[in-house]
Structure formats: structure tokens, C-alpha cells
Enzyme design. Structure first.
Site, PDB file in Angstrom:
ATOM      1  N   TYR A   1       2.286  -6.762   8.402  1.00  0.00           N
ATOM      2  CA  TYR A   1       1.451  -6.191   7.345  1.00  0.00           C
ATOM      3  C   TYR A   1      -0.028  -6.297   7.710  1.00  0.00           C
ATOM      4  O   TYR A   1      -0.409  -7.020   8.628  1.00  0.00           O
ATOM      5  CB  TYR A   1       1.699  -6.911   6.015  1.00  0.00           C
ATOM      6  CG  TYR A   1       3.043  -6.593   5.423  1.00  0.00           C
ATOM      7  CD1 TYR A   1       3.229  -5.459   4.643  1.00  0.00           C
ATOM      8  CD2 TYR A   1       4.138  -7.413   5.652  1.00  0.00           C
ATOM      9  CE1 TYR A   1       4.467  -5.161   4.106  1.00  0.00           C
ATOM     10  CE2 TYR A   1       5.392  -7.119   5.129  1.00  0.00           C
ATOM     11  CZ  TYR A   1       5.543  -5.980   4.351  1.00  0.00           C
ATOM     12  OH  TYR A   1       6.761  -5.682   3.831  1.00  0.00           O
TER      13      TYR A   1
ATOM     14  N   SER B   1      11.169   0.774   1.498  1.00  0.00           N
ATOM     15  CA  SER B   1      11.024   1.829   2.506  1.00  0.00           C
ATOM     16  C   SER B   1      11.614   3.140   2.028  1.00  0.00           C
ATOM     17  O   SER B   1      11.001   4.194   2.211  1.00  0.00           O
ATOM     18  CB  SER B   1      11.689   1.415   3.821  1.00  0.00           C
ATOM     19  OG  SER B   1      10.915   0.420   4.446  1.00  0.00           O
TER      20      SER B   1
ATOM     21  N   ARG C   1      12.817  -7.672   5.508  1.00  0.00           N
ATOM     22  CA  ARG C   1      12.769  -6.497   6.387  1.00  0.00           C
ATOM     23  C   ARG C   1      13.299  -6.861   7.775  1.00  0.00           C
ATOM     24  O   ARG C   1      12.557  -6.930   8.743  1.00  0.00           O
ATOM     25  CB  ARG C   1      11.365  -5.937   6.399  1.00  0.00           C
ATOM     26  CG  ARG C   1      11.104  -5.228   5.080  1.00  0.00           C
ATOM     27  CD  ARG C   1       9.751  -4.663   4.950  1.00  0.00           C
ATOM     28  NE  ARG C   1       9.807  -3.409   4.210  1.00  0.00           N
ATOM     29  CZ  ARG C   1       8.750  -2.714   3.852  1.00  0.00           C
ATOM     30  NH1 ARG C   1       7.556  -3.117   4.162  1.00  0.00           N
ATOM     31  NH2 ARG C   1       8.877  -1.588   3.201  1.00  0.00           N
TER      32      ARG C   1
ATOM     33  N   GLN D   1      18.065  -3.285   6.725  1.00  0.00           N
ATOM     34  CA  GLN D   1      17.305  -2.027   6.674  1.00  0.00           C
ATOM     35  C   GLN D   1      17.927  -1.018   5.710  1.00  0.00           C
ATOM     36  O   GLN D   1      17.224  -0.325   4.991  1.00  0.00           O
ATOM     37  CB  GLN D   1      17.202  -1.409   8.072  1.00  0.00           C
ATOM     38  CG  GLN D   1      15.948  -1.859   8.790  1.00  0.00           C
ATOM     39  CD  GLN D   1      15.814  -1.271  10.180  1.00  0.00           C
ATOM     40  OE1 GLN D   1      16.692  -0.591  10.677  1.00  0.00           O
ATOM     41  NE2 GLN D   1      14.697  -1.568  10.797  1.00  0.00           N
TER      42      GLN D   1
ATOM     43  N   ASP E   1      16.762  -1.535   2.169  1.00  0.00           N
ATOM     44  CA  ASP E   1      15.313  -1.657   1.976  1.00  0.00           C
ATOM     45  C   ASP E   1      14.806  -0.597   0.978  1.00  0.00           C
ATOM     46  O   ASP E   1      14.453   0.524   1.357  1.00  0.00           O
ATOM     47  CB  ASP E   1      14.628  -1.515   3.348  1.00  0.00           C
ATOM     48  CG  ASP E   1      13.126  -1.723   3.301  1.00  0.00           C
ATOM     49  OD1 ASP E   1      12.554  -1.768   2.194  1.00  0.00           O
ATOM     50  OD2 ASP E   1      12.520  -1.823   4.374  1.00  0.00           O
TER      51      ASP E   1
HETATM   52  N1  LIG Z   1      11.500  -3.672   9.982  1.00  0.00           N
HETATM   53  C1  LIG Z   1      11.654  -2.957   8.933  1.00  0.00           C
HETATM   54  O1  LIG Z   1      12.719  -2.772   8.464  1.00  0.00           O
HETATM   55  C2  LIG Z   1      10.434  -2.378   8.283  1.00  0.00           C
HETATM   56  C3  LIG Z   1      10.605  -1.576   7.169  1.00  0.00           C
HETATM   57  C4  LIG Z   1       9.467  -1.047   6.553  1.00  0.00           C
HETATM   58  C5  LIG Z   1       8.204  -1.328   7.050  1.00  0.00           C
HETATM   59  N2  LIG Z   1       8.063  -2.077   8.150  1.00  0.00           N
HETATM   60  C6  LIG Z   1       6.734  -2.357   8.708  1.00  0.00           C
HETATM   61  O2  LIG Z   1       5.964  -3.043   7.747  1.00  0.00           O
HETATM   62  C7  LIG Z   1       4.599  -2.704   7.911  1.00  0.00           C
HETATM   63  C8  LIG Z   1       3.953  -2.307   6.615  1.00  0.00           C
HETATM   64  O3  LIG Z   1       4.550  -1.104   6.129  1.00  0.00           O
HETATM   65  P1  LIG Z   1       4.441  -0.698   4.596  1.00  0.00           P
HETATM   66  O4  LIG Z   1       4.518   0.775   4.504  1.00  0.00           O
HETATM   67  O5  LIG Z   1       5.403  -1.481   3.801  1.00  0.00           O
HETATM   68  O6  LIG Z   1       2.923  -1.145   4.301  1.00  0.00           O
HETATM   69  P2  LIG Z   1       2.163  -1.276   2.922  1.00  0.00           P
HETATM   70  O7  LIG Z   1       2.811  -0.390   1.924  1.00  0.00           O
HETATM   71  O8  LIG Z   1       2.001  -2.718   2.634  1.00  0.00           O
HETATM   72  O9  LIG Z   1       0.692  -0.692   3.310  1.00  0.00           O
HETATM   73  C9  LIG Z   1       0.503   0.660   3.696  1.00  0.00           C
HETATM   74  C10 LIG Z   1      -0.411   0.745   4.904  1.00  0.00           C
HETATM   75  O10 LIG Z   1      -1.795   0.529   4.528  1.00  0.00           O
HETATM   76  C11 LIG Z   1      -2.450  -0.040   5.639  1.00  0.00           C
HETATM   77  N3  LIG Z   1      -3.796  -0.560   5.286  1.00  0.00           N
HETATM   78  C12 LIG Z   1      -4.122  -1.715   4.643  1.00  0.00           C
HETATM   79  N4  LIG Z   1      -5.474  -1.824   4.513  1.00  0.00           N
HETATM   80  C13 LIG Z   1      -6.023  -0.723   5.078  1.00  0.00           C
HETATM   81  C14 LIG Z   1      -7.366  -0.261   5.250  1.00  0.00           C
HETATM   82  N5  LIG Z   1      -8.409  -0.966   4.838  1.00  0.00           N
HETATM   83  N6  LIG Z   1      -7.550   0.917   5.894  1.00  0.00           N
HETATM   84  C15 LIG Z   1      -6.487   1.630   6.323  1.00  0.00           C
HETATM   85  N7  LIG Z   1      -5.209   1.258   6.190  1.00  0.00           N
HETATM   86  C16 LIG Z   1      -4.960   0.088   5.568  1.00  0.00           C
HETATM   87  C17 LIG Z   1      -1.433  -1.061   6.113  1.00  0.00           C
HETATM   88  O11 LIG Z   1      -1.704  -1.497   7.437  1.00  0.00           O
HETATM   89  C18 LIG Z   1      -0.129  -0.261   6.006  1.00  0.00           C
HETATM   90  O12 LIG Z   1       0.171   0.427   7.203  1.00  0.00           O
HETATM   91  C19 LIG Z   1       4.575  -1.648   8.974  1.00  0.00           C
HETATM   92  O13 LIG Z   1       4.325  -2.304  10.194  1.00  0.00           O
HETATM   93  C20 LIG Z   1       5.959  -1.113   8.995  1.00  0.00           C
HETATM   94  O14 LIG Z   1       6.323  -0.511  10.208  1.00  0.00           O
HETATM   95  C21 LIG Z   1       9.173  -2.622   8.774  1.00  0.00           C
END
Ligand SMILES: NC(=O)c1ccc[n+]([C@@H]2O[C@H](COP(=O)([O-])OP(=O)(O)OC[C@H]3O[C@@H](n4cnc5c(N)ncnc54)[C@H](O)[C@@H]3O)[C@@H](O)[C@H]2O)c1
Length: 414
Positions: free
Chosen positions: A230, A133, A122, A127, A130
Site C-alpha cells: 500500500y 478488489s 490479500r 484472491q 477478495d
Molecule cells: N495480492 C492481491 O491479491 C492484491 C489484491 C488487490 C490489490 N493488491 C495490491 O494492493 C495495492 C493497493 O491496491 P488498492 O487498489 O487496494 O489501493 P488503495 O485502494 O488503497 O489505493 C488506491 C491507489 O492510490 C494510490 N495513492 C495513494 N496516495 C496517492 C497520492 N498521493 N498520489 C497518487 N496516488 C496515490 C495508492 O498507491 C494506490 O495505488 C496494490 O499494490 C495492489 O496491486 C494486491
């Protein structure tokens, strides 16, 4: 002669998506490839063969896999499909390899250069590739559409001559990619939206979408995000405080959408039977984490069940429920990756083993398991007696989906 890219029809009955679109077929031909699409591959994604044909693809059959240099898929191939691929071909798909070393070994034994798209780092450069996403974003949208359909009432506040209808209250648990899109979609439909997450960074993102953030904001919360962005698994104490807060809040909600995942762990249990019992009959709960153990007690994979008048929606392959858009975006993710792998002079795939995107996604190459997460297991199994070799064991037919968390963090956050 131009290298051939083959796009088969997905064989898993739960998979309506396809790994190319007319748009990406044209672009792949523009890169110098010839493209063959299996008859009917796009039907469930609303892409008729005629559109692939008009984009320049040849419409073929499953046997065209034999002569393809590159195979683009959504899901991992079955063992019989694998056997039909040419030695040395590249396979690019969401291969869901964790927990299944035997299948990874089978790709190596088939002589494939196999790439798994879920491992794409990521980082800014990647991006556009991805797939997690692009697909999670659509799942978040579709979760709200599914909830609205089950709800049977209007979501926005309506002031009519016959009186006022109040806006629905929507609570989103887990504000990652899917959760943020669910918040945005519910807001567009006029709902009053609240959301929770354990990562402090989520607070501002929720607010920027017009949602109200609700969480136990103690010291543990402030340190709940890993370097990779994460969530960490929270302590029992935190979970108890979070459950008390949620129990109170959830009783006043009409729709709850859960998306919470933790890297390397089963999905956290956030909604208990007691919480469901406190909700009004007619409320709807959508569990997007149902395939990874579920956030909601009583949620059943692939089913809509009712507990005490509350509907609990546990659809599988939610991006596949919006297959036309999911395929369009997935196809673009794949094209972007192929573009980086293509040598401009020879107009053919050239795998640069030093490229960080290749390092992160390449599982097997030249007959060996090359990915560090699997290479050790492959070496150990090579020492087993011949009769036990994993390549001879059957490839799992309907694998459990890898947890996001399993994805190795090969790059930094963008
Ligand atoms: N840079 C990039 O290109 C890029 C792309 C996608 C995501 N991200 C980042 O990666 C991170 C994770 O995203 P994701 O959608 O892949 O996450 P994910 O699918 O792994 O998890 C979904 C969400 O569940 C939350 N979560 C976990 N336990 C929890 C609990 N007990 N109560 C409430 N919420 C809880 C996590 O914090 C996360 O926000 C985020 O910070 C996102 O912004 C970055």
C-alpha cells in the site's frame, strides 16, 4: 437436516446489490445447504425471483432470517434485522466495523459468528474471495463510463468526412485496483491516458496497459510502498512537488479520475480549486475517493457539481451503479469463502479458528468479540455500567465506509 442459508433483500436504500446469484445458489445447494432468498432481493441487480427459484432457492420473506444458520448480506444489518437472527447463526457481509465497537459488541451479544469480508487477507489463496478488489475493479470501470456520459463529447479520435475529432485526454490519479481498471477502460474507449501514483510498482503496471506514467520520481517515491503493497502518506515537500507537476498536467486534460487512498488516513487531497480553475470548461473530474474524504476540493458525496464549468462527479457506492455485475462477482467471492468453511462430511459450516482466513475475518464467535482489532475495546466496555453498554446503543444506520487502510494486514502480498 441441511443447514439453511438466507439471503435477505438489502435494507439500506443506497444498496442495490445482493449477496447471491442464481449461479452461487446452485453451487451452495451443491455443497449441501438449502437456500432461501427474500422476495425481491435481486430485483435491483436485475435478478428476478424466478431465476433464484429456477436455481433451486425457496423464495421467502424477511421472517425466514429467524431460522437461518447462515445469513449472507452485502452491508451490515440494522439493529432490528440483527434481533431477528438465530443465536449461533453465521453472518457474512461487508460489516464495515471500524470506528463502531458498539455494533461489533452487538453481533457478539446476538450470539452470531460474524465475518467481515473486507478483512480477507490479500494472499494467493484468498484472491477469489477478495471483495475489495472485485468491487474496486468495477468502480474503476464505472468511473470512466460516468465520466464519458458527463463529458458529452466522443472519447476516441475519429476521422470523418466532416473532419477529425481529437481523442480525449484522460488522467488517472492513483493506479491501484480501481485506477488500473479505469486506465484499461479509457484506453479501450480510445482515450489518450496518463496516470500517476506514489508507488513505484505502479509505473510498470500503467505502462503495460498503454498509459503514460507521470510522477515525481525522487528518493521518497522509491520508498513509498509499504511491505503490504500500500501507499505511505507522503511528506509535505513531496506533496508540493507532486501538486506542481499535477497542476501543469491537469490543465491539458479533458477527464480526470481520482482513486487515491492511503491506509489509515483520510484520502489525500490531490486536486485543488486552483487546479480545477485551470481546466477547460466542459472537462469532467470523477472523485472515487469522495466517500473517504475526497481527492478533489469541492467534490460532494452523492452529487455532480459544477465549478467554473468543470463537472465534478461524486457518486456514492459506485460498484452499486453496476449492480448486476457487482452482485455476480460479490456472490462468487462469498461462495468461495463458504466453500472453504464447509465441512465436506457433515455438509455444514464448521468454523476452524486456526484457519488464517477465519482469523482475519471473524469478528465475533460464541458470544465474544474475538477479532484482535476489537477484542480490547470490547473488554473495556464490558466494565462499563450496564446502562452504558454499547450493545444497547443504536446500530449506526448508514456507516461511513472503512478505509481500506484500516484492513489489518494478516497475510503477505500474493
Ligand atoms: N495480492 C492481491 O491479491 C492484491 C489484491 C488487490 C490489490 N493488491 C495490491 O494492493 C495495492 C493497493 O491496491 P488498492 O487498489 O487496494 O489501493 P488503495 O485502494 O488503497 O489505493 C488506491 C491507489 O492510490 C494510490 N495513492 C495513494 N496516495 C496517492 C497520492 N498521493 N498520489 C497518487 N496516488 C496515490 C495508492 O498507491 C494506490 O495505488 C496494490 O499494490 C495492489 O496491486 C494486491
Amino acid at each position: 437436516m441441511a443447514q439453511t442459508i438466507f439471503i435477505p433483500k438489502e435494507t439500506d436504500p443506497v444498496e442495490p446489490r445482493v449477496a447471491a446469484s442464481p449461479e452461487t445458489v446452485k453451487k451452495l445447494i451443491g455443497l449441501g445447504f438449502s437456500v432461501v432468498v427474500e422476495k425481491g432481493a435481486g430485483t435491483l441487480s436485475r435478478i428476478p425471483d424466478s431465476e433464484f427459484d429456477a436455481a433451486g432457492a425457496k423464495i421467502g420473506s424477511a421472517t425466514d432470517a429467524k431460522s437461518a444458520d447462515v445469513i449472507l448480506k452485502v452491508r451490515r444489518p440494522s439493529l432490528s434485522e440483527l434481533k431477528s437472527y438465530k443465536k449461533g447463526a453465521a453472518l457474512i457481509a461487508m460489516l464495515d466495523p471500524y470506528g463502531d465497537d458498539a455494533t461489533v459488541r452487538a453481533y457478539a451479544d446476538a450470539g452470531l459468528s460474524s465475518f467481515t469480508m473486507e478483512f480477507m487477507p490479500r494472499i494467493t489463496r484468498a484472491q477469489v474471495m477478495d471483495v475489495l478488489s472485485s468491487q474496486a475493479n468495477l468502480a474503476g470501470y464505472q468511473a470512466v463510463i460516468d465520466a464519458a456520459a458527463e463529458y458529452g463529447r466522443a472519447l476516441p479520435m475519429m476521422m470523418t468526412a466532416a473532419g477529425t475529432v481529437p481523442a480525449a485526454k484522460v488522467f488517472v490519479m492513483g493506479a491501484g485496483v480501481a485506477g488500473l481498471q479505469a486506465i484499461a477502460t479509457a484506453r479501450r474507449l480510445g482515450a489518450v491516458v496518463t496516470a500517476t501514483d506514489v508507488r513505484p510498482a505502479a509505473k510498470e503496471q500503467v505502462a503495460s496497459l498503454g498509459g503514460k506514467f507521470i510522477a515525481v520520481e525522487d528518493e521518497e517515491f522509491k520508498a513509498a510502498e509499504t511491505a503490504g503493497g500500500y501507499a505511505k502518506e507522503m511528506s509535505r515537500e513531496y506533496q508540493a512537488k507532486q501538486a506542481a507537476l499535477v497542476a501543469d498536467h491537469i490543465a491539458k486534460q479533458d477527464i480526470v479520475i481520482t482513486t487515491a487512498l492511503i491506509p489509515g488516513r483520510p484520502a489525500p487531497r490531490l486536486v485543488t480549486k486552483e487546479m480545477l480553475a485551470a481546466m477547460r470548461p466542459g472537462s469532467v473530474v470523477v472523485d472515487l475517493a469522495v466517500e473517504r474524504g475526497g481527492n478533489v476540493e469541492g467534490a460532494q458525496p452523492g452529487k455532480v457539481v459544477e465549478i467554473g464549468g468543470v463537472k465534478i462527479v461524486g457518486h456514492l457506492n459506485v460498484p452499486g451503479r453496476i449492480a448486476a455485475t457487482a452482485s455476480q462477482l460479490y456472490a462468487r467471492n462469498l461462495f468461495a469463502f463458504i466453500e472453504t468453511l464447509t465441512d465436506k462430511d457433515s455438509k455444514a459450516l464448521k468454523i476452524n479458528l486456526d484457519d488464517e482466513l477465519v482469523k482475519a475475518t471473524l469478528l465475533t464467535h460464541d458470544g465474544s468479540v474475538v477479532h484482535p482489532a476489537f477484542a480490547q475495546a470490547a473488554a473495556a466496555s464490558a466494565a462499563e455500567p450496564a446502562a452504558m453498554k454499547p450493545a444497547e446503543k443504536p446500530v449506526r444506520k448508514a456507516p461511513a465506509r472503512k478505509t481500506k487502510a484500516d484492513t489489518p494486514k494478516t497475510g503477505g502480498e500474493a
